[in-house]
Scaffold this motif. Structure first.
Motif, PDB file in Angstrom:
ATOM      1  N   LEU A 264     105.880 -44.666  28.323  1.00 25.32           N
ATOM      2  CA  LEU A 264     104.476 -44.695  27.907  1.00 25.32           C
ATOM      3  C   LEU A 264     103.781 -45.974  28.358  1.00 25.32           C
ATOM      4  O   LEU A 264     102.575 -45.993  28.615  1.00 25.32           O
ATOM      5  CB  LEU A 264     104.381 -44.557  26.393  1.00 25.32           C
ATOM      6  N   ILE A 265     104.527 -47.063  28.503  1.00 23.79           N
ATOM      7  CA  ILE A 265     103.938 -48.350  28.885  1.00 23.79           C
ATOM      8  C   ILE A 265     103.284 -48.274  30.260  1.00 23.79           C
ATOM      9  O   ILE A 265     102.365 -49.045  30.567  1.00 23.79           O
ATOM     10  CB  ILE A 265     105.004 -49.473  28.850  1.00 23.79           C
ATOM     11  N   ALA A 266     103.744 -47.348  31.097  1.00 24.71           N
ATOM     12  CA  ALA A 266     103.191 -47.241  32.447  1.00 24.71           C
ATOM     13  C   ALA A 266     101.696 -46.915  32.434  1.00 24.71           C
ATOM     14  O   ALA A 266     100.978 -47.255  33.375  1.00 24.71           O
ATOM     15  CB  ALA A 266     103.937 -46.186  33.248  1.00 24.71           C
ATOM     16  N   GLU A 267     101.243 -46.260  31.369  1.00 26.63           N
ATOM     17  CA  GLU A 267      99.809 -45.950  31.268  1.00 26.63           C
ATOM     18  C   GLU A 267      98.967 -47.219  31.176  1.00 26.63           C
ATOM     19  O   GLU A 267      97.812 -47.244  31.583  1.00 26.63           O
ATOM     20  CB  GLU A 267      99.541 -45.102  30.021  1.00 26.63           C
ATOM     21  N   PHE A 268      99.553 -48.282  30.595  1.00 20.46           N
ATOM     22  CA  PHE A 268      98.771 -49.465  30.265  1.00 20.46           C
ATOM     23  C   PHE A 268      98.886 -50.570  31.316  1.00 20.46           C
ATOM     24  O   PHE A 268      98.092 -51.509  31.315  1.00 20.46           O
ATOM     25  CB  PHE A 268      99.200 -50.001  28.894  1.00 20.46           C
ATOM     26  N   GLY A 269      99.878 -50.459  32.198  1.00 19.61           N
ATOM     27  CA  GLY A 269     100.082 -51.482  33.214  1.00 19.61           C
ATOM     28  C   GLY A 269      98.847 -51.829  34.030  1.00 19.61           C
ATOM     29  O   GLY A 269      98.549 -53.010  34.248  1.00 19.61           O
ATOM     30  N   PRO A 270      98.084 -50.830  34.486  1.00 20.43           N
ATOM     31  CA  PRO A 270      96.914 -51.137  35.316  1.00 20.43           C
ATOM     32  C   PRO A 270      95.713 -51.679  34.535  1.00 20.43           C
ATOM     33  O   PRO A 270      94.725 -52.109  35.149  1.00 20.43           O
ATOM     34  CB  PRO A 270      96.555 -49.770  35.937  1.00 20.43           C
ATOM     35  N   LYS A 271      95.768 -51.671  33.215  1.00 17.30           N
ATOM     36  CA  LYS A 271      94.606 -52.090  32.419  1.00 17.30           C
ATOM     37  C   LYS A 271      94.442 -53.611  32.447  1.00 17.30           C
ATOM     38  O   LYS A 271      95.420 -54.357  32.275  1.00 17.30           O
ATOM     39  CB  LYS A 271      94.735 -51.606  30.976  1.00 17.30           C
ATOM     40  N   THR A 272      93.219 -54.054  32.610  1.00 15.91           N
ATOM     41  CA  THR A 272      92.922 -55.479  32.709  1.00 15.91           C
ATOM     42  C   THR A 272      93.404 -56.244  31.481  1.00 15.91           C
ATOM     43  O   THR A 272      93.939 -57.359  31.595  1.00 15.91           O
ATOM     44  CB  THR A 272      91.407 -55.699  32.882  1.00 15.91           C
ATOM     45  N   GLU A 273      93.248 -55.665  30.308  1.00 18.76           N
ATOM     46  CA  GLU A 273      93.603 -56.374  29.074  1.00 18.76           C
ATOM     47  C   GLU A 273      95.109 -56.604  28.924  1.00 18.76           C
ATOM     48  O   GLU A 273      95.547 -57.373  28.065  1.00 18.76           O
ATOM     49  CB  GLU A 273      93.067 -55.631  27.844  1.00 18.76           C
ATOM     50  N   TYR A 274      95.917 -55.960  29.765  1.00 21.55           N
ATOM     51  CA  TYR A 274      97.361 -56.166  29.721  1.00 21.55           C
ATOM     52  C   TYR A 274      97.858 -57.145  30.785  1.00 21.55           C
ATOM     53  O   TYR A 274      99.037 -57.507  30.777  1.00 21.55           O
ATOM     54  CB  TYR A 274      98.084 -54.830  29.918  1.00 21.55           C
ATOM     55  N   LYS A 275      97.011 -57.557  31.674  1.00 19.24           N
ATOM     56  CA  LYS A 275      97.441 -58.296  32.866  1.00 19.24           C
ATOM     57  C   LYS A 275      98.273 -59.533  32.542  1.00 19.24           C
ATOM     58  O   LYS A 275      99.263 -59.830  33.202  1.00 19.24           O
ATOM     59  CB  LYS A 275      96.230 -58.688  33.716  1.00 19.24           C
ATOM     60  N   GLU A 276      97.898 -60.282  31.511  1.00 13.30           N
ATOM     61  CA  GLU A 276      98.630 -61.507  31.169  1.00 13.30           C
ATOM     62  C   GLU A 276      99.760 -61.252  30.171  1.00 13.30           C
ATOM     63  O   GLU A 276     100.497 -62.186  29.830  1.00 13.30           O
ATOM     64  CB  GLU A 276      97.658 -62.539  30.576  1.00 13.30           C
ATOM     65  N   LEU A 277      99.905 -60.016  29.731  1.00 13.59           N
ATOM     66  CA  LEU A 277     100.832 -59.737  28.628  1.00 13.59           C
ATOM     67  C   LEU A 277     102.171 -59.141  29.058  1.00 13.59           C
ATOM     68  O   LEU A 277     103.141 -59.220  28.305  1.00 13.59           O
ATOM     69  CB  LEU A 277     100.177 -58.776  27.621  1.00 13.59           C
ATOM     70  N   LEU A 278     102.238 -58.554  30.221  1.00 13.32           N
ATOM     71  CA  LEU A 278     103.383 -57.718  30.557  1.00 13.32           C
ATOM     72  C   LEU A 278     104.430 -58.398  31.431  1.00 13.32           C
ATOM     73  O   LEU A 278     105.298 -57.730  32.008  1.00 13.32           O
ATOM     74  CB  LEU A 278     102.901 -56.423  31.225  1.00 13.32           C
ATOM     75  N   LYS A 279     104.381 -59.706  31.534  1.00 16.60           N
ATOM     76  CA  LYS A 279     105.405 -60.440  32.278  1.00 16.60           C
ATOM     77  C   LYS A 279     106.790 -60.092  31.727  1.00 16.60           C
ATOM     78  O   LYS A 279     107.007 -60.031  30.520  1.00 16.60           O
ATOM     79  CB  LYS A 279     105.159 -61.946  32.143  1.00 16.60           C
ATOM     80  N   ASN A 280     107.729 -59.852  32.653  1.00 15.67           N
ATOM     81  CA  ASN A 280     109.126 -59.594  32.280  1.00 15.67           C
ATOM     82  C   ASN A 280     109.279 -58.349  31.411  1.00 15.67           C
ATOM     83  O   ASN A 280     110.045 -58.323  30.450  1.00 15.67           O
ATOM     84  CB  ASN A 280     109.703 -60.813  31.553  1.00 15.67           C
ATOM     85  N   THR A 281     108.532 -57.295  31.760  1.00 16.94           N
ATOM     86  CA  THR A 281     108.663 -56.009  31.064  1.00 16.94           C
ATOM     87  C   THR A 281     109.046 -54.930  32.065  1.00 16.94           C
ATOM     88  O   THR A 281     108.687 -54.989  33.245  1.00 16.94           O
ATOM     89  CB  THR A 281     107.372 -55.604  30.335  1.00 16.94           C
ATOM     90  N   PHE A 282     109.745 -53.906  31.564  1.00 17.82           N
ATOM     91  CA  PHE A 282     110.321 -52.880  32.433  1.00 17.82           C
ATOM     92  C   PHE A 282     110.299 -51.526  31.722  1.00 17.82           C
ATOM     93  O   PHE A 282     110.122 -51.446  30.509  1.00 17.82           O
ATOM     94  CB  PHE A 282     111.778 -53.232  32.771  1.00 17.82           C
ATOM     95  N   TYR A 283     110.488 -50.481  32.491  1.00 13.11           N
ATOM     96  CA  TYR A 283     110.718 -49.150  31.915  1.00 13.11           C
ATOM     97  C   TYR A 283     111.497 -48.309  32.914  1.00 13.11           C
ATOM     98  O   TYR A 283     111.557 -48.626  34.117  1.00 13.11           O
ATOM     99  CB  TYR A 283     109.400 -48.458  31.532  1.00 13.11           C
ATOM    100  N   VAL A 284     112.105 -47.248  32.430  1.00  9.92           N
ATOM    101  CA  VAL A 284     112.811 -46.290  33.273  1.00  9.92           C
ATOM    102  C   VAL A 284     112.005 -45.002  33.318  1.00  9.92           C
ATOM    103  O   VAL A 284     111.591 -44.467  32.282  1.00  9.92           O
ATOM    104  CB  VAL A 284     114.235 -46.019  32.742  1.00  9.92           C
TER     105      VAL A 284
END
Length: 380
Positions: A264-284
């Motif tokens: 589900l996190i893949a939906e939010f990756g491109p969002k501007t408000e997540y840009k500084e938050l998702l460092k060192n995050t992953f999904y399968v």
């Protein structure tokens, strides 16, 4: 008088013979032999699963339009009836019941997230209706104590996904995992697999749950900070939850700890408000949606497709092939689904396993790329 009686008895005997012959030779009525084939789609058009439900709706409509323009299924046009299951168990029951009893549909696509919202699934047995579900993992639906013979899932299995997460542990020398997930049937299934397999691998797992719609994760994150796990696995149901988690993770200085997420996190990756938050995050998840499909989807709906989109599209074509090669009745179609393969744009050639899930599919590890502002495949 005797002759008249003999004549009457002869006529009765002939009538009985004719009725018996007709009963023996009469074929069962095929679904869709007159008019259209009615297909019901029970989709989340409101609530937590709305992003997935809208994607399913768009893709189902696109596939139905394509099929109808080419003459339909065995010459019968598809009449699509869509109903909102409202991202809830009660909504699932109400939606499926309406589609079957009021709209009189022949088959059901959905309900959305039937692993989390299973309320409508027993109706597949009660009314002997075929359900094809594009956005639910079969291992949560079909368990040691529960099996719906008419329900098939076209989404990938939780154990396949879990296996891929645990593949990372060997390569990264992971010895401790902290799991923090929403209290939900899907995540419980996922967690049970991880915990059982991790035990076999000698990996210690700390497990905790939170209610749906939690937005304060500070206590849990402080616990993670104190325990210093090698890997954190998290799973929630909404944008609001993920954004709160990762905002608080950054504030508490935990961005050096790798966090692995549900897809589900893949939906939010491109969002501007997540840009500084998702460092060192992953999904399968599976490979990106094919370019040709993504292009025609965006041209029609002016938005990019998310996970369930291509699977929902494939699901309609699986229904089409099954209908066209059978008499359209539930029992015969079920047997066909269990014993045949299907060409899909999402998984390639695939079929269904013994618990009615798609057979093992190739999944990849994705990591967040700050420069790209989105997730990309990491070569393992």
């Amino acid at each position: 008088m005797k002759n008249s009686s003999k004549i009457i008895l002869g006529i009765v005997a002939i009538a009985i013979i004719v009725l018996v012959v007709l009963a023996v030779t009469k074929k069962p009525k095929q679904v869709g032999t007159e008019g259209t084939v009615k297909v019901g789609a029970s989709l989340a058009l409101t609530g937590d699963a709305v992003v997935w439900g809208e994607a399913e709706k768009n893709s189902i409509e696109m596939a139905v339009d394509e099929i109808n323009k080419k003459g339909g299924m065995n010459g019968k046009k598809i009449e699509l009836v869509i109903d909102d299951m409202k991202s809830s168990n009660q909504g699932s029951v109400a939606s499926v019941s309406k589609l079957i009893n009021i709209d009189k549909v022949d088959y059901i696509l959905g309900p959305t997230w039937s692993d989390s919202y299973q309320g409508g699934l027993p109706l597949s047995e009660q009314y002997n209706k075929l359900f094809l579900i594009p956005s639910a993992t079969v291992t949560t639906i079909h368990t040691d104590t529960q099996f719906f013979k008419n329900v098939f899932s076209t989404y990938y299995r939780t154990d396949y996904q879990g296996r891929n997460y645990l593949n990372v542990t060997g390569k990264e020398n992971v010895k401790t995992i902290y799991m923090l997930v929403q209290n939900d049937p899907y995540y419980v299934d996922f967690t049970n697999y991880i915990r059982a397999r991790a035990k076999e691998l000698g990996i210690a797992v700390t497990f905790d749950t939170v209610p749906a719609h939690t937005v304060d994760f500070r206590t849990k994150l402080i616990d993670i900070k104190n325990k210093k796990p090698d890997m954190v696995l998290v799973g929630f149901g909404s944008d609001q939850e993920y954004h709160a988690l990762y905002q608080q993770r950054m504030e508490l200085g935990l961005q050096d700890v790798p966090f692995y997420n549900s897809e589900l996190i893949a939906e939010f990756g491109p969002k501007t408000e997540y840009k500084e938050l998702l460092k060192n995050t992953f999904y399968v998840g599976f490979e990106p949606i094919p370019d040709d499909f993504a292009k025609k989807y965006k041209e029609r709906f002016n938005t990019d497709p998310v996970f369930a989109a291509s699977i929902a599209y494939d699901t309609v074509y699986i229904l089409k092939k099954t209908f066209e090669n059978t008499d359209g009745t539930t029992d015969v179609m079920r047997n066909y689904l269990e014993t045949n393969t299907f060409d899909t744009i999402t998984f390639g050639s695939t079929g269904f396993d013994k618990i009615h899930g798609v057979k093992e599919t190739k999944l990849d590890l994705f990591g967040y790329d700050s420069e790209l502002g989105d997730y990309k495949i990491i070569k393992q």
